[in-house]
Design a protein around this motif. Sequence first.
Motif, PDB file in Angstrom:
ATOM      1  N   GLY A 135      27.903  -8.625  60.959  1.00 43.65           N
ATOM      2  CA  GLY A 135      27.933  -8.580  59.504  1.00 43.65           C
ATOM      3  C   GLY A 135      26.709  -8.015  58.824  1.00 43.65           C
ATOM      4  N   ARG A 136      25.887  -7.285  59.524  1.00 46.35           N
ATOM      5  CA  ARG A 136      24.651  -6.782  58.925  1.00 46.35           C
ATOM      6  C   ARG A 136      24.716  -5.315  58.503  1.00 46.35           C
ATOM      7  N   LEU A 137      25.712  -4.594  58.978  1.00 47.99           N
ATOM      8  CA  LEU A 137      25.807  -3.172  58.686  1.00 47.99           C
ATOM      9  C   LEU A 137      27.039  -2.868  57.854  1.00 47.99           C
ATOM     10  N   SER A 138      26.950  -1.795  57.099  1.00 50.12           N
ATOM     11  CA  SER A 138      28.102  -1.363  56.314  1.00 50.12           C
ATOM     12  C   SER A 138      29.110  -0.668  57.221  1.00 50.12           C
ATOM     13  N   VAL A 139      30.315  -0.534  56.713  1.00 47.79           N
ATOM     14  CA  VAL A 139      31.358   0.175  57.457  1.00 47.79           C
ATOM     15  C   VAL A 139      30.905   1.599  57.751  1.00 47.79           C
ATOM     16  N   GLU A 140      30.254   2.225  56.780  1.00 48.71           N
ATOM     17  CA  GLU A 140      29.780   3.599  56.948  1.00 48.71           C
ATOM     18  C   GLU A 140      28.738   3.702  58.065  1.00 48.71           C
ATOM     19  N   GLU A 141      27.824   2.741  58.105  1.00 44.36           N
ATOM     20  CA  GLU A 141      26.799   2.745  59.163  1.00 44.36           C
ATOM     21  C   GLU A 141      27.434   2.532  60.535  1.00 44.36           C
ATOM     22  N   ILE A 142      28.363   1.608  60.605  1.00 42.43           N
ATOM     23  CA  ILE A 142      29.043   1.335  61.875  1.00 42.43           C
ATOM     24  C   ILE A 142      29.801   2.570  62.339  1.00 42.43           C
ATOM     25  N   ALA A 143      30.457   3.241  61.411  1.00 46.05           N
ATOM     26  CA  ALA A 143      31.178   4.466  61.765  1.00 46.05           C
ATOM     27  C   ALA A 143      30.207   5.512  62.309  1.00 46.05           C
ATOM     28  N   GLU A 144      29.079   5.657  61.662  1.00 48.64           N
ATOM     29  CA  GLU A 144      28.087   6.632  62.115  1.00 48.64           C
ATOM     30  C   GLU A 144      27.561   6.281  63.508  1.00 48.64           C
ATOM     31  N   TYR A 145      27.202   5.036  63.726  1.00 46.00           N
ATOM     32  CA  TYR A 145      26.597   4.633  64.996  1.00 46.00           C
ATOM     33  C   TYR A 145      27.596   4.601  66.146  1.00 46.00           C
ATOM     34  N   SER A 146      28.827   4.242  65.849  1.00 50.15           N
ATOM     35  CA  SER A 146      29.839   4.121  66.905  1.00 50.15           C
ATOM     36  C   SER A 146      30.615   5.417  67.135  1.00 50.15           C
ATOM     37  N   GLU A 147      30.448   6.372  66.210  1.00 52.49           N
ATOM     38  CA  GLU A 147      31.168   7.647  66.252  1.00 52.49           C
ATOM     39  C   GLU A 147      32.676   7.474  66.045  1.00 52.49           C
ATOM     40  N   LEU A 148      33.040   6.388  65.374  1.00 53.90           N
ATOM     41  CA  LEU A 148      34.415   6.199  64.925  1.00 53.90           C
ATOM     42  C   LEU A 148      34.494   6.682  63.480  1.00 53.90           C
ATOM     43  N   THR A 149      35.695   6.894  63.004  1.00 52.96           N
ATOM     44  CA  THR A 149      35.852   7.255  61.601  1.00 52.96           C
ATOM     45  C   THR A 149      35.729   6.000  60.741  1.00 52.96           C
ATOM     46  N   ILE A 150      35.469   6.224  59.465  1.00 52.88           N
ATOM     47  CA  ILE A 150      35.408   5.093  58.537  1.00 52.88           C
ATOM     48  C   ILE A 150      36.749   4.370  58.516  1.00 52.88           C
ATOM     49  N   GLU A 151      37.825   5.133  58.594  1.00 51.82           N
ATOM     50  CA  GLU A 151      39.161   4.534  58.600  1.00 51.82           C
ATOM     51  C   GLU A 151      39.365   3.641  59.824  1.00 51.82           C
ATOM     52  N   GLU A 152      38.896   4.090  60.977  1.00 50.48           N
ATOM     53  CA  GLU A 152      39.043   3.284  62.200  1.00 50.48           C
ATOM     54  C   GLU A 152      38.252   1.987  62.096  1.00 50.48           C
ATOM     55  N   VAL A 153      37.039   2.076  61.559  1.00 53.69           N
ATOM     56  CA  VAL A 153      36.205   0.873  61.414  1.00 53.69           C
ATOM     57  C   VAL A 153      36.833  -0.073  60.394  1.00 53.69           C
ATOM     58  N   THR A 154      37.344   0.479  59.320  1.00 56.08           N
ATOM     59  CA  THR A 154      38.008  -0.348  58.304  1.00 56.08           C
ATOM     60  C   THR A 154      39.205  -1.072  58.902  1.00 56.08           C
ATOM     61  N   GLU A 155      39.960  -0.382  59.732  1.00 61.17           N
ATOM     62  CA  GLU A 155      41.117  -1.005  60.389  1.00 61.17           C
ATOM     63  C   GLU A 155      40.668  -2.137  61.322  1.00 61.17           C
ATOM     64  N   LEU A 156      39.598  -1.923  62.057  1.00 61.19           N
ATOM     65  CA  LEU A 156      39.065  -2.984  62.924  1.00 61.19           C
ATOM     66  C   LEU A 156      38.628  -4.179  62.087  1.00 61.19           C
ATOM     67  N   GLN A 157      38.015  -3.892  60.951  1.00 65.25           N
ATOM     68  CA  GLN A 157      37.569  -4.963  60.055  1.00 65.25           C
ATOM     69  C   GLN A 157      38.756  -5.782  59.551  1.00 65.25           C
ATOM     70  N   LYS A 158      39.835  -5.103  59.192  1.00 63.78           N
ATOM     71  CA  LYS A 158      41.043  -5.802  58.739  1.00 63.78           C
ATOM     72  C   LYS A 158      41.605  -6.668  59.854  1.00 63.78           C
ATOM     73  N   ASP A 159      41.588  -6.154  61.093  1.00 63.05           N
ATOM     74  CA  ASP A 159      42.090  -6.927  62.241  1.00 63.05           C
ATOM     75  C   ASP A 159      41.263  -8.200  62.440  1.00 63.05           C
ATOM     76  N   LEU A 160      39.958  -8.103  62.225  1.00 58.23           N
ATOM     77  CA  LEU A 160      39.099  -9.276  62.383  1.00 58.23           C
ATOM     78  C   LEU A 160      39.387 -10.337  61.322  1.00 58.23           C
ATOM     79  N   GLN A 161      39.721  -9.890  60.143  1.00 58.96           N
ATOM     80  CA  GLN A 161      39.949 -10.806  59.025  1.00 58.96           C
ATOM     81  C   GLN A 161      41.316 -11.471  59.067  1.00 58.96           C
ATOM     82  N   SER A 162      42.208 -10.936  59.874  1.00 55.28           N
ATOM     83  CA  SER A 162      43.557 -11.529  59.906  1.00 55.28           C
ATOM     84  C   SER A 162      43.716 -12.520  61.031  1.00 55.28           C
TER      85      SER A 162
END
Length: 70
Positions: free
Chosen positions: A43-70
């Motif tokens: 929970g310390r990084l933004s979705v944009e930062e995670i996308a940059e560091y992991s080389e995933l798209t922002i959409e992919e990271v957002t989808e992972l975030q939604k999966d965690l919240q459900s």
Amino acid sequence: MLVANYDPEMEKKVYAEEAAEKAAKKAIEKNARETALRMLKRGRLSVEEIAEYSELTIEEVTELQKDLQS
């Protein structure tokens, strides 16, 4: 490909190389997703930062975030 030049061993080699490349790509993608999930859980990084560091798209990271919240 001409029938006269058909080489079954070469076909096997090409198939094996393609399979290895596909498996390697899948492993890299899996690792990126697992890394992004760990970052999201901290929970310390933004979705944009995670996308940059992991080389995933922002959409992919957002989808992972939604999966965690459900």
